[in-house]
Design a protein around this motif. Structure first.
Motif, PDB file in Angstrom:
ATOM      1  N   ASP A  15      -2.637   4.973  -2.535  1.00 32.39           N
ATOM      2  CA  ASP A  15      -3.767   4.040  -2.660  1.00 32.39           C
ATOM      3  C   ASP A  15      -4.814   4.405  -1.621  1.00 32.39           C
ATOM      4  O   ASP A  15      -6.007   4.180  -1.799  1.00 32.39           O
ATOM      5  CB  ASP A  15      -3.288   2.605  -2.397  1.00 32.39           C
ATOM      6  CG  ASP A  15      -2.165   2.205  -3.338  1.00 32.39           C
ATOM      7  OD1 ASP A  15      -2.339   2.396  -4.556  1.00 32.39           O
ATOM      8  OD2 ASP A  15      -1.118   1.743  -2.852  1.00 32.39           O
ATOM      9  N   ARG A  16      -4.321   4.923  -0.495  1.00 34.13           N
ATOM     10  CA  ARG A  16      -5.219   5.388   0.560  1.00 34.13           C
ATOM     11  C   ARG A  16      -4.732   6.766   0.983  1.00 34.13           C
ATOM     12  O   ARG A  16      -3.528   7.014   1.049  1.00 34.13           O
ATOM     13  CB  ARG A  16      -5.197   4.429   1.750  1.00 34.13           C
ATOM     14  CG  ARG A  16      -5.528   3.001   1.351  1.00 34.13           C
ATOM     15  CD  ARG A  16      -5.483   2.097   2.538  1.00 34.13           C
ATOM     16  NE  ARG A  16      -6.577   2.411   3.457  1.00 34.13           N
ATOM     17  CZ  ARG A  16      -6.656   1.907   4.679  1.00 34.13           C
ATOM     18  NH1 ARG A  16      -5.705   1.142   5.147  1.00 34.13           N
ATOM     19  NH2 ARG A  16      -7.685   2.201   5.449  1.00 34.13           N
TER      20      ARG A  16
ATOM     21  N   TYR B   4      -0.382   9.519  -5.814  1.00 34.61           N
ATOM     22  CA  TYR B   4       0.269   8.205  -5.765  1.00 34.61           C
ATOM     23  C   TYR B   4      -0.395   7.302  -4.731  1.00 34.61           C
ATOM     24  O   TYR B   4      -0.243   6.086  -4.753  1.00 34.61           O
ATOM     25  CB  TYR B   4       1.744   8.312  -5.367  1.00 34.61           C
ATOM     26  CG  TYR B   4       2.603   9.179  -6.237  1.00 34.61           C
ATOM     27  CD1 TYR B   4       2.428   9.235  -7.606  1.00 34.61           C
ATOM     28  CD2 TYR B   4       3.629   9.939  -5.667  1.00 34.61           C
ATOM     29  CE1 TYR B   4       3.237  10.046  -8.388  1.00 34.61           C
ATOM     30  CE2 TYR B   4       4.447  10.740  -6.445  1.00 34.61           C
ATOM     31  CZ  TYR B   4       4.237  10.788  -7.812  1.00 34.61           C
ATOM     32  OH  TYR B   4       5.045  11.576  -8.574  1.00 34.61           O
TER      33      TYR B   4
ATOM     34  N   THR C  92       0.837  -1.207   0.000  1.00 31.95           N
ATOM     35  CA  THR C  92       0.000   0.000   0.000  1.00 31.95           C
ATOM     36  C   THR C  92       0.872   1.258   0.000  1.00 31.95           C
ATOM     37  O   THR C  92       1.899   1.309   0.671  1.00 31.95           O
ATOM     38  CB  THR C  92      -0.884   0.036   1.270  1.00 31.95           C
ATOM     39  OG1 THR C  92      -1.663  -1.153   1.317  1.00 31.95           O
ATOM     40  CG2 THR C  92      -1.799   1.243   1.275  1.00 31.95           C
TER      41      THR C  92
ATOM     42  N   ARG D  71       6.172  -0.197  -3.521  1.00 29.22           N
ATOM     43  CA  ARG D  71       4.807  -0.744  -3.439  1.00 29.22           C
ATOM     44  C   ARG D  71       4.815  -2.258  -3.656  1.00 29.22           C
ATOM     45  O   ARG D  71       4.009  -2.984  -3.076  1.00 29.22           O
ATOM     46  CB  ARG D  71       3.929  -0.057  -4.495  1.00 29.22           C
ATOM     47  CG  ARG D  71       2.491  -0.525  -4.498  1.00 29.22           C
ATOM     48  CD  ARG D  71       1.719   0.107  -5.631  1.00 29.22           C
ATOM     49  NE  ARG D  71       1.077   1.351  -5.236  1.00 29.22           N
ATOM     50  CZ  ARG D  71       1.060   2.451  -5.971  1.00 29.22           C
ATOM     51  NH1 ARG D  71       1.678   2.482  -7.126  1.00 29.22           N
ATOM     52  NH2 ARG D  71       0.418   3.513  -5.554  1.00 29.22           N
TER      53      ARG D  71
ATOM     54  N   ARG E 286      -9.312   6.781   2.582  1.00 32.24           N
ATOM     55  CA  ARG E 286      -9.604   6.161   1.297  1.00 32.24           C
ATOM     56  C   ARG E 286      -8.524   5.139   0.934  1.00 32.24           C
ATOM     57  O   ARG E 286      -7.356   5.380   1.109  1.00 32.24           O
ATOM     58  CB  ARG E 286      -9.644   7.230   0.208  1.00 32.24           C
ATOM     59  CG  ARG E 286     -10.072   6.705  -1.137  1.00 32.24           C
ATOM     60  CD  ARG E 286     -10.287   7.838  -2.092  1.00 32.24           C
ATOM     61  NE  ARG E 286      -9.040   8.447  -2.528  1.00 32.24           N
ATOM     62  CZ  ARG E 286      -8.314   8.027  -3.563  1.00 32.24           C
ATOM     63  NH1 ARG E 286      -8.682   6.976  -4.237  1.00 32.24           N
ATOM     64  NH2 ARG E 286      -7.213   8.647  -3.924  1.00 32.24           N
TER      65      ARG E 286
END
Lengths: 214, 218
Positions: B199-200, B197, B31, B180, B218
């Motif tokens: 993901d959350r 960039y 992540t 990642r 998120r």
């Protein structure tokens, strides 16, 4: 060893700490020699003067060791890469090397300028070694404590004096005996200095993680 | 190594001023976790707490590798940190800096590997220059090398593209993409391009009233 080697390499290139130690020591030494120039101080006074000069020289140069890491922002890199004990050991070794190299220059100069002689040179060197190891240990851990404070120099002197008093009194007494050629009480003083160094080092290793991380 | 970062009810206050509170989030392997927000929102503080450089006012951060929760010291060893608050040694060359930190981390130091790493971050030919002679962009590149040196499973990047030119920004993109695949990236930034960039994304600051509710990043 890596921390000590790095600090020595940085010191070799900048000469900040060693210059501070040496300039202070030589200035005080010359001043003292002019002041007492007319008469020969007895071994008790000479021993006290020697340790006073070593103490204040240490206070002039050694507290920078952690403060510069904090001020330059390198402390975070050290914290991320090394265990606190590794940092403490490296800094202690560096301070000890710095003090020994100062003593190598200072002590012969002291004997010349103050017209002193040592009747028990072997014991004198052992007392000097144990005293300087203790001085380096106390300076190292206190330097870490005051590193983030505003008035570092003042705080260092105030904190170190009571902690170093037993060491200084013992070292002065043992040095006096070595200069005068009396073996009486020197072994006990050396044992006391040895125990003092051990206690300070043990306490430093136990507490340093809290000092360093906070 | 399957790495996981778990943040539970984290809060930080300086005196009466609350920076953030009640942050709870789990960051899984693979992540990119972006922390956004205006200046003073607490992004750097949050990253320093995650790294174990600063104690939280409440809550806790735990890092586990293959299911085993790491101690504070072990946690630091698994993190590569790049931050404006972290500096390397001006009096040493780029290579000497890497050698020093390799030895501190207990890694075998290979000058060839170090040179390769320096070439990767764009410092080829500057290996033996003292850091004092480096520009801020070159310093940032060396900080990236410092953070990557021990191949950490967690990369914590605070304003990673600060002072970097276009090529440097692409280097950061590449580092994030590679990391990642083999761990976790936690990144604080003000740049919308960098936030993308993630993901959350966790947004700190007045608009978010401190942070997003538990688990709702998120």
């Amino acid at each position: 060893m890596a921390v000590c080697r790095k600090d020595l390499r940085v010191e070799f290139r900048t000469r900040y700490a060693y210059s501070a130690l040496l300039m202070f020591a030589v200035t005080v030494m010359v001043t003292v020699s002019f002041t007492v120039g007319g008469f020969l101080p007895d071994s008790g006074v000479a021993a006290a003067l020697l340790w006073i000069i070593l103490f204040f020289s240490a206070m002039a140069g050694l507290p920078r060791i952690f403060a510069q890491e904090e001020e330059k922002g390198t402390a975070a890199a050290l914290r991320m890469a090394a265990a606190p004990e590794t940092v403490l050991m490296g800094k202690y070794m560096y301070n000890a090397v710095l003090l020994f190299s100062l003593a190598v220059l200072l002590v012969p100069l002291f004997f010349v300028l103050l017209n002193q002689s040592v009747l028990l040179p072997g014991l004198f060197l052992a007392v000097l070694l144990l005293g300087l190891l203790g001085l380096a240990a106390v300076s190292t851990v206190l330097a870490a404590i005051v590193a983030k404070a505003e008035a570092k120099g003042l705080l260092m002197a105030v904190l170190s004096f009571p902690v170093l008093l037993p060491l200084l009194l013992t070292a002065v007494k043992a040095t006096h005996n070595c200069l005068a050629g009396s073996r009486e009480g020197v072994a006990a003083s050396m044992l006391l200095l040895f125990c003092y160094d051990g206690v300070i080092l043990a306490a430093s290793f136990l507490l340093f993680a809290y000092i360093w991380d906070d | 190594m399957l790495t996981r970062v778990e943040i539970k009810n984290l809060a930080k206050a300086y005196g009466q001023r609350r920076l953030f509170s009640n942050i709870s989030v789990t960051i899984e392997y693979g992540t990119v976790f972006a922390v956004a927000g205006p200046n003073g929102a607490g992004k750097t503080t949050l990253l320093r707490i995650i790294c174990g450089l600063l104690p939280p006012s409440a809550g806790e951060v735990s890092v586990s590798v293959d299911g085993r929760v790491l101690s504070a010291g072990e946690r630091r060893a698994k993190i590569g940190l790049v931050s404006p608050d972290l500096e390397l040694y001006n009096e040493l060359s780029a290579l000497e800096n890497l050698e020093f930190f390799a030895r501190l981390r207990g890694l075998p130091f290979s000058p060839e590997e170090a040179r390769d790493l320096l070439a990767y971050v764009g410092l080829k030919g500057r290996e033996n220059d003292l850091l004092a002679a480096f520009s801020s962009g070159l310093r940032q590149r060396l900080k990236l090398a410092y953070a990557l040196q021990h191949r950490p499973p967690i990369l914590v990047l605070d304003e990673p593209a600060a002072n970097l030119d276009g090529e440097g920004v692409r280097l950061v993109e590449n580092i994030i993409a590679c990391q990642r695949k083999r761990g976790i990236v936690i990144m604080a930034t003000n740049e919308p391009g960098e936030v993308a960039y993630g993901d959350r994304i966790l947004t700190l600051g007045p608009q978010g009233h401190g942070c997003l509710p538990q688990g709702s990043a998120r």
